[in-house]
Design an enzyme around this catalytic site. Structure first.
Site, mmCIF file in Angstrom:
data_model
loop_
_atom_site.group_PDB
_atom_site.id
_atom_site.type_symbol
_atom_site.label_atom_id
_atom_site.label_comp_id
_atom_site.label_asym_id
_atom_site.label_seq_id
_atom_site.Cartn_x
_atom_site.Cartn_y
_atom_site.Cartn_z
ATOM 1 C CD GLU A 200 -21.573 23.343 -27.448
ATOM 2 O OE1 GLU A 200 -20.471 22.760 -27.550
ATOM 3 O OE2 GLU A 200 -22.619 22.748 -27.171
ATOM 4 N NE ARG A 297 -24.769 10.954 -15.447
ATOM 5 C CZ ARG A 297 -25.881 11.393 -16.022
ATOM 6 N NH1 ARG A 297 -26.883 10.558 -16.227
ATOM 7 N NH2 ARG A 297 -26.000 12.647 -16.401
#
Length: 669
Positions: A200, A297
């Site tokens: 990217e 998380r």
């Protein structure tokens, strides 16, 4: 609420989770490997279960052993912490199948965000802006190189699975794309068992800003403001703060709403972090940020969010996992003051931040009500070579950013940590750098200012004077103990501190510091020591306390320091800086390695990933010779000098010990 909780992790996050669990009245259960039998998190738990060998893949990463430990201990719920199995779909499913409460999101949500390419496609459908790039399945090197050309350099190669900077490479030059791609794939495969990558656009002045989101099973979802995690090295966060400096309220709201939309798009539940990259070249704005990934998380940096919102995110996790609704609505979440967190690592900043291991011979942290220290070890514990080298986290909170940073700098300068090398002084330098104080930051900050953050070590007279006070006092104690065993302990002839007939006690003390030999002429006189340093004479006096604390006066300047005995000398700690003095022993000759001057040696135990040279090759100083993996990070070891390779003693896949000669050079003996 369940009554017992197994923490499927280790170190500071396990200890931190236990702190909240105990406050809520839960029984805490630790798991441990062979290497962690006496670890801090094991000592802190109510119960502990052994789960296997030292290597994580034989203990903390074995799902069946974690589930079995929960059954054997009677645990009702499992908290995965972060790292290890925290974002493992199979682990979440195994907990559910075993009838255990998984303190985390549904397996479907982990699966949706577990692979960066699929997650970006999902976010595009949800209307969340994403970074331009290639996120498809094709992994052919030539194809990916072509995609990089389309995107435009610089580009970022990132592992599809996992995080923490592993399997990530910035590429500025098309000529090195293939080599960097292979390195990223190797590291990704080793860390996550998945070599796939995406490519990217690399934003020129990127700010790494993330949003803490929380959702329950009742349809509620909120964001708890943002954290700025732009200060990184090797794509791993070093300093995090909340809120983000210079964040406009409109951008905070837009980013927060985008993060909540991302969470709702995958039916999220529990704590999560949506990470964005923002273009800081023209200042932060609501139309210049893009989705990078979602961590399903709790994050290492969650304490800064707790500090500015007055919440306990682990408590929220436990309550949501037990089926309760979120305790606060969006409009009720406060934003009070500013918080900064630094990660204290066992590593050597001067040696490319290479991980360090060993026993923490001293760890004394100053008391400050405005400072929170989440440590994973205590003084006397070992920093193991098997796991991440983070010692703990230090979090400062204040009414303003300036107040928080001032408290942080004072704390770091007063902390005393010795044994393995650490980044303590480096953190203090970052926290006091002018550009950082002005919030002129982006992810390239550390690389850009590295020379200033790692100044050439210089031994000043004040530090040397304190070291001499400690060393001579320590030697006098040992001499006194030895004299008590002699027939005439009061005889001047029994002294070993340079006493001479008819005058002051003169001697030359020799040390090795930072690889250089020092010869310091000293003269004992009237309870003080006069010494020569850099052509000038100085005088020092003081005391060495039983706990290693030094109170010294050097040239009329009174100071405090710490003296820590070591196997071959001592460490002197002053203002957060550790100087390791080696005291030469004329009888200590290393016959085994005496002839290995011309060798590239392993700095620590590890696994050889790749060999980049061969016998007969002419190499220049700094040339990459061997790629090695140690303490979860891949390191490239370079030639120590110009030379011709005589022999390569290792191959890819070999496990090596610290000090092993990996490559030898002609004429090295």
């Amino acid at each position: 609420m369940f009554k017992s909780l197994l923490i499927a992790n280790r170190g500071e996050i396990a200890v931190r989770i236990m702190r909240t669990a105990r406050r809520l009245g839960l029984r805490t259960i630790a798991v441990y490997s062979d290497a962690d039998a006496g670890a801090y998190h094991v000592r802190e738990a109510d119960d502990a279960v052994h789960i296997g060998a030292a290597a994580a893949k034989e203990s903390y990463l074995v799902i069946e052993r974690i589930i079995e430990a929960a059954k054997r201990s009677g645990a009702e719920a499992i908290h995965p912490g972060y790292g290890f199995l925290s974002e493992n779909v199979a682990f979440a499913e195994a907990c559910e199948k075993a009838g255990l409460v998984f303190v985390g999101p549904p397996a479907s949500a982990i699966r949706a965000m577990g692979l960066k390419d699929a997650a970006k496609a999902l976010m595009e459908k949800a209307g969340v802006p994403v970074v331009p790039g290639y996120h498809g399945e094709m992994q052919d090197a030539r194809f990916l190189e072509g995609e990089a050309q389309k995107i435009g350099y610089p580009v970022l190669i990132k592992a599809v699975a996992g995080g923490g900077g592993k399997g990530m490479r910035r590429v500025d030059d098309p000529k090195v794309f293939e080599a960097e791609l292979k390195a990223a794939q190797r590291e990704a495969g080793s860390a996550f068992g998945d070599e796939r990558v995406l490519v990217e656009k690399y934003v020129a002045r990127p700010r790494h800003i993330e949003i803490q989101v929380f959702a329950d099973a009742h349809g509620n979802a909120v964001y708890l403001h943002e954290r700025d995690c732009s200060l990184q090295r090797r794509h791993q966060k070093v300093i995090e703060e909340a809120p983000a400096p210079g964040m406009p309220e409109a951008m905070r709201r837009a980013m927060g709403e985008a993060a909540v939309a991302a969470a709702k798009a995958i039916g999220y539940r529990g704590a999560g972090t949506v990470e964005f990259i923002a273009d800081a070249s023209k200042g932060l704005s609501a139309d210049a940020f893009w989705f990078m990934e979602m961590n399903t998380r709790l994050q290492v940096e969650h304490p800064v969010t707790e500090a500015i919102t007055g919440t306990d995110l682990v408590e929220w996790q436990l309550r949501v996992a037990a089926g309760e609704a979120l305790p606060l609505a969006q409009g009720d979440i406060p934003l009070n003051g500013h918080a900064v967190e630094v990660r204290l690592y066992a590593e050597d900043p001067a040696n490319n931040f290479f991980p360090s291991t060993g026993r923490l011979t001293r760890m004394r942290l100053p008391g400050d009500a405005a400072i929170r220290a989440d440590m994973g070890v205590e003084e006397g514990d070992d920093v193991s070579l098997f796991y991440d080298p983070m010692i703990g986290k230090i979090i400062a909170h204040g009414e303003t950013r300036e107040a928080a940073l001032s408290r942080l700098r004072r704390f770091l300068r007063s902390a005393e940590v010795a044994g393995p090398k650490t980044n303590l002084a480096f953190l203090a330098a970052v926290a006091g750098h002018d550009a950082f104080l002005k919030a002129d930051i982006d992810t390239g900050f550390i690389d850009r200012h590295l020379a200033a953050l790692l100044p050439a070590p210089k031994l000043d007279a004040l530090t040397l004077g304190a070291a001499l006070v400690g060393h001579l006092a320590d030697r006098a104690r040992k001499t006194e103990a030895a004299q008590r065993a002699t027939r005439d302990p009061y005889s001047p002839w029994a002294a070993s501190d340079g006493w001479v007939l008819g005058g002051g006690r003169r001697q030359v003390l020799t040390f090795t510091l930072d690889g250089e030999a020092l010869a310091i002429p000293v003269r004992m006189q009237g309870g003080a020591v006069r010494f020569v340093h850099e052509g000038g004479e100085h005088v020092a006096s003081g005391t060495l306390g039983p706990d290693g604390g030094i109170v010294a006066t050097v040239d009329s300047v009174r100071m405090k320091a710490a003296f820590v005995p070591a196997a071959r000398g001592f460490a002197l700690i002053r203002e957060g800086v550790v100087r390791d003095f080696i005291v030469p022993d004329p009888l200590d000759v290393d016959l085994v390695h005496e002839g290995e001057v011309g060798a590239l040696k392993s700095p620590m135990p590890g696994k050889i990933v790749a060999v980049l040279t061969g016998a007969g090759a002419a190499v220049k100083k700094g040339a990459a010779l061997v790629v090695m993996e140690a303490m979860k990070m891949e390191q490239t070891l370079a030639a120590p000098a110009d030379g011709v390779v005589e022999a390569v003693n290792v191959a890819a896949g070999d496990q090596v010990e610290a000090g092993a000669a990996l490559v030898t050079f002609e004429g090295g003996d």
